[in-house]
Scaffold this motif. Structure first.
Motif, mmCIF file in Angstrom:
data_model
loop_
_atom_site.group_PDB
_atom_site.id
_atom_site.type_symbol
_atom_site.label_atom_id
_atom_site.label_comp_id
_atom_site.label_asym_id
_atom_site.label_seq_id
_atom_site.Cartn_x
_atom_site.Cartn_y
_atom_site.Cartn_z
ATOM 1 N N LEU A 259 -1.195 5.737 8.102
ATOM 2 C CA LEU A 259 -2.268 4.952 8.712
ATOM 3 C C LEU A 259 -3.068 4.313 7.580
ATOM 4 C CD1 LEU A 259 -3.849 4.214 11.335
ATOM 5 C CD2 LEU A 259 -5.299 6.200 10.849
ATOM 6 N N VAL A 260 -3.345 3.019 7.695
ATOM 7 C CA VAL A 260 -4.023 2.269 6.642
ATOM 8 C C VAL A 260 -5.302 1.658 7.189
ATOM 9 C CG1 VAL A 260 -3.802 0.450 4.909
ATOM 10 C CG2 VAL A 260 -1.756 1.690 5.687
ATOM 11 N N GLY A 261 -6.413 1.907 6.509
ATOM 12 C CA GLY A 261 -7.684 1.330 6.934
ATOM 13 C C GLY A 261 -8.712 1.399 5.828
ATOM 14 N N ASP A 262 -9.796 0.664 5.983
ATOM 15 C CA ASP A 262 -10.867 0.649 4.984
ATOM 16 C C ASP A 262 -11.838 1.791 5.237
ATOM 17 O OD1 ASP A 262 -9.727 -1.636 3.956
ATOM 18 O OD2 ASP A 262 -11.082 -2.997 5.022
ATOM 19 N N ILE A 263 -12.277 2.434 4.157
ATOM 20 C CA ILE A 263 -13.289 3.490 4.229
ATOM 21 C C ILE A 263 -14.579 2.904 3.670
ATOM 22 C CG2 ILE A 263 -13.881 5.861 3.635
ATOM 23 C CD1 ILE A 263 -11.348 5.576 5.324
ATOM 24 N N ARG A 264 -15.463 2.510 4.545
ATOM 25 C CA ARG A 264 -16.610 1.716 4.124
ATOM 26 C C ARG A 264 -17.673 2.507 3.383
ATOM 27 N NH1 ARG A 264 -13.786 0.143 8.028
ATOM 28 N NH2 ARG A 264 -13.407 -2.048 8.459
ATOM 29 N N LYS A 265 -17.822 3.775 3.680
ATOM 30 C CA LYS A 265 -18.876 4.572 3.043
ATOM 31 C C LYS A 265 -18.698 4.637 1.529
ATOM 32 C CE LYS A 265 -21.271 9.007 3.311
ATOM 33 N NZ LYS A 265 -21.376 10.320 3.995
ATOM 34 N N VAL A 266 -17.443 4.712 1.080
ATOM 35 C CA VAL A 266 -17.175 4.787 -0.358
ATOM 36 C C VAL A 266 -16.474 3.527 -0.863
ATOM 37 C CG1 VAL A 266 -17.156 7.297 -0.513
ATOM 38 C CG2 VAL A 266 -15.079 6.109 0.181
ATOM 39 N N ASN A 267 -16.406 2.508 -0.006
ATOM 40 C CA ASN A 267 -15.837 1.214 -0.376
ATOM 41 C C ASN A 267 -14.386 1.320 -0.839
ATOM 42 O OD1 ASN A 267 -16.039 -1.595 -0.581
ATOM 43 N ND2 ASN A 267 -16.582 -1.499 -2.758
ATOM 44 N N TYR A 268 -13.574 2.115 -0.098
ATOM 45 C CA TYR A 268 -12.148 2.205 -0.375
ATOM 46 C C TYR A 268 -11.408 1.229 0.535
ATOM 47 C CZ TYR A 268 -12.660 6.594 -3.025
ATOM 48 O OH TYR A 268 -12.984 7.547 -3.951
ATOM 49 N N LYS A 269 -10.682 0.308 -0.060
ATOM 50 C CA LYS A 269 -9.887 -0.645 0.702
ATOM 51 C C LYS A 269 -8.484 -0.093 0.917
ATOM 52 C CE LYS A 269 -12.827 -4.103 1.148
ATOM 53 N NZ LYS A 269 -13.256 -4.607 2.462
ATOM 54 N N ASP A 270 -7.955 -0.296 2.101
ATOM 55 C CA ASP A 270 -6.569 0.085 2.424
ATOM 56 C C ASP A 270 -6.279 1.554 2.098
ATOM 57 O OD1 ASP A 270 -5.979 -2.502 3.296
ATOM 58 O OD2 ASP A 270 -5.437 -3.145 1.271
ATOM 59 N N HIS A 271 -7.207 2.417 2.512
ATOM 60 C CA HIS A 271 -6.984 3.863 2.346
ATOM 61 C C HIS A 271 -5.839 4.307 3.252
ATOM 62 C CE1 HIS A 271 -7.862 8.044 1.579
ATOM 63 N NE2 HIS A 271 -8.013 8.279 2.877
ATOM 64 N N LYS A 272 -4.974 5.178 2.757
ATOM 65 C CA LYS A 272 -3.773 5.573 3.505
ATOM 66 C C LYS A 272 -3.752 7.084 3.722
ATOM 67 C CE LYS A 272 -0.896 1.832 1.613
ATOM 68 N NZ LYS A 272 -1.970 1.201 0.825
ATOM 69 N N VAL A 273 -3.405 7.498 4.936
ATOM 70 C CA VAL A 273 -3.169 8.913 5.222
ATOM 71 C C VAL A 273 -1.865 9.037 6.004
ATOM 72 C CG1 VAL A 273 -5.623 9.537 5.240
ATOM 73 C CG2 VAL A 273 -4.501 8.857 7.365
ATOM 74 N N PRO A 274 -1.104 10.099 5.767
ATOM 75 C CA PRO A 274 0.141 10.280 6.531
ATOM 76 C C PRO A 274 -0.148 10.696 7.959
ATOM 77 C CG PRO A 274 -0.243 12.159 5.085
ATOM 78 C CD PRO A 274 -1.309 11.151 4.769
ATOM 79 N N ILE A 275 0.672 10.210 8.873
ATOM 80 C CA ILE A 275 0.553 10.592 10.279
ATOM 81 C C ILE A 275 1.936 10.905 10.829
ATOM 82 C CG2 ILE A 275 -1.571 9.305 10.755
ATOM 83 C CD1 ILE A 275 0.165 7.057 11.890
ATOM 84 N N THR A 276 1.975 11.566 11.964
ATOM 85 C CA THR A 276 3.246 11.955 12.563
ATOM 86 C C THR A 276 3.862 10.794 13.341
ATOM 87 O OG1 THR A 276 2.187 12.715 14.602
ATOM 88 C CG2 THR A 276 2.425 14.328 12.816
ATOM 89 N N GLU A 277 5.127 10.969 13.679
ATOM 90 C CA GLU A 277 5.820 9.994 14.523
ATOM 91 C C GLU A 277 5.085 9.808 15.850
ATOM 92 O OE1 GLU A 277 8.604 8.165 14.399
ATOM 93 O OE2 GLU A 277 9.552 8.760 12.506
ATOM 94 N N GLU A 278 4.570 10.919 16.387
ATOM 95 C CA GLU A 278 3.905 10.873 17.689
ATOM 96 C C GLU A 278 2.634 10.020 17.633
ATOM 97 O OE1 GLU A 278 6.584 14.285 17.497
ATOM 98 O OE2 GLU A 278 4.971 13.619 16.179
#
Length: 353
Positions: A62-81
């Motif tokens: 999953l890719v998204g911006d984390i605005r509190k710490v100004n991280y662009k295109d932050h990525k975390v792994p997610i399941t197939e579901e």
């Protein structure tokens, strides 16, 4: 924030939420699932775009911006579901809201004055708590559980720590500015004294067989079978010691069960890399006492399903504690079954190049 004030959603409440999910307005269901599975803040989740999925060789992210710490295109792994949930939401948005959603939000309002704009935090939270009140979603004391949006993020942190994730890895996943922020999720006792560990390393140690029975284990043999040197384990014991035992898995390999939540996944799946010695006996005794106490509360509130869910875990913990007290251990899988699987062997070879 400290470990005493963390308001997170415990497993018994999460199970009730899942049981009543069909009663929740379907607009909010994918938001709830993404929140719990990603650890994203509610503000960042509601501002996700339709291009938030990234498929790699190792799976979905999953890719998204984390605005509190100004991280662009932050990525975390997610399941197939969870990826499937997001893909279904993208399809729905493109079918009904594409014209009114020029910025490509993943969770836009489908109607009303805010049509095309992201659903608000307040509206989402109000609907979740209406569900909790209407369908009697309660904590262990029987009180209606008041759900706050940030509790989903806290649940993610506590879940990952309790399932054995390294603090620094969790810090990166949650986009914390410092490891001190992540440490609040480590709700466990410091039980990693080298002298105690060294004395007990081959004394009364256990592991789980393929069918879950408790049998003798020898850490040195287990380390070799997992492609590790015992001295490496001794040097890195703080990072491989979990609440409930040691993870003797090569650092070159990822955990197959990390995204599972209801029980320590190494116990639930009889992981061949799981090792317990007598330094963990008090932990299992405390957990048994807590589970038995929870069961008494469940009986008073007539929570039959909760009792059914927790009973297998109680029995597993009792078996492990009894074996440790008796000086027995966990041997488990045959040597052939404990060796790397073909894809794991290839992966280790690749990293060694």
């Amino acid at each position: 924030m400290n470990t005493d004030t963390i308001k997170y959603i415990p497993d018994e409440v999460w199970e009730q939420i899942l049981d009543n999910l069909p009663q929740l307005n379907p607009i909010y269901v994918p938001i709830l699932l993404v929140l719990e599975a990603s650890g994203f803040r509610i503000s960042d989740t509601l501002l996700l775009k339709k291009d938030c999925l990234d498929l790699r060789k190792d799976g979905w992210w999953l890719v998204g911006d984390i605005r509190k710490v100004n991280y662009k295109d932050h990525k975390v792994p997610i399941t197939e579901e969870i990826a499937a949930v997001i893909k279904a939401q993208i399809t729905l948005v493109e079918k009904y809201s594409n014209d009114s959603n020029p910025e490509g939000f993943l969770f836009p309002n489908p109607t009303g004055k805010r049509k095309g704009l992201p659903i608000t935090q307040t509206v989402f939270n109000d609907n979740i708590n209406i569900l909790a009140h209407r369908y009697n979603i309660t904590d262990l004391s029987g009180e209606i559980f008041r759900i706050k949006n940030h509790a989903f993020r806290h649940r993610y942190g506590v879940k990952m720590i309790n399932n054995g994730m390294n603090i620094l890895h969790l810090q990166k996943l949650m986009a914390h500015a410092s490891p001190e922020m992540t440490l609040v999720y480590a709700q466990k006792k410091d039980n990693t004294l080298r002298t105690e560990w060294a004395k007990a390393v081959n004394n009364g140690a256990v592991r789980l067989s393929l069918n879950g029975s408790v049998i003798d284990a020898n850490l040195e043999d287990q380390a070799k079978e997992n492609g590790l040197e015992l001295e490496w384990i001794r040097h890195n014991m703080d990072s491989i010691r979990l609440d409930h035992g040691f993870c003797i898995k090569s650092p070159k390999l990822s955990c197959d069960f990390l995204d599972q939540t209801l029980e320590p996944p190494c116990i639930k799946n009889n992981c061949r890399s799981f090792h317990v010695d007598q330094t963990f006996l008090n932990y299992y005794k405390e957990q048994i006492a807590k589970i038995e106490s929870d069961i008494e509360i469940y009986k008073k509130t007539n929570s039959i399903r909760s009792i059914e869910l927790i009973q297998p875990k109680l029995q597993r913990y009792k078996d492990i504690a009894a074996s440790l007290e008796g000086g027995n251990g966990i041997q488990g899988l045959s040597k052939e079954r404990r060796e790397y699987k073909v894809d794991e062997r290839n992966e280790v070879h690749f990293h060694d190049q």
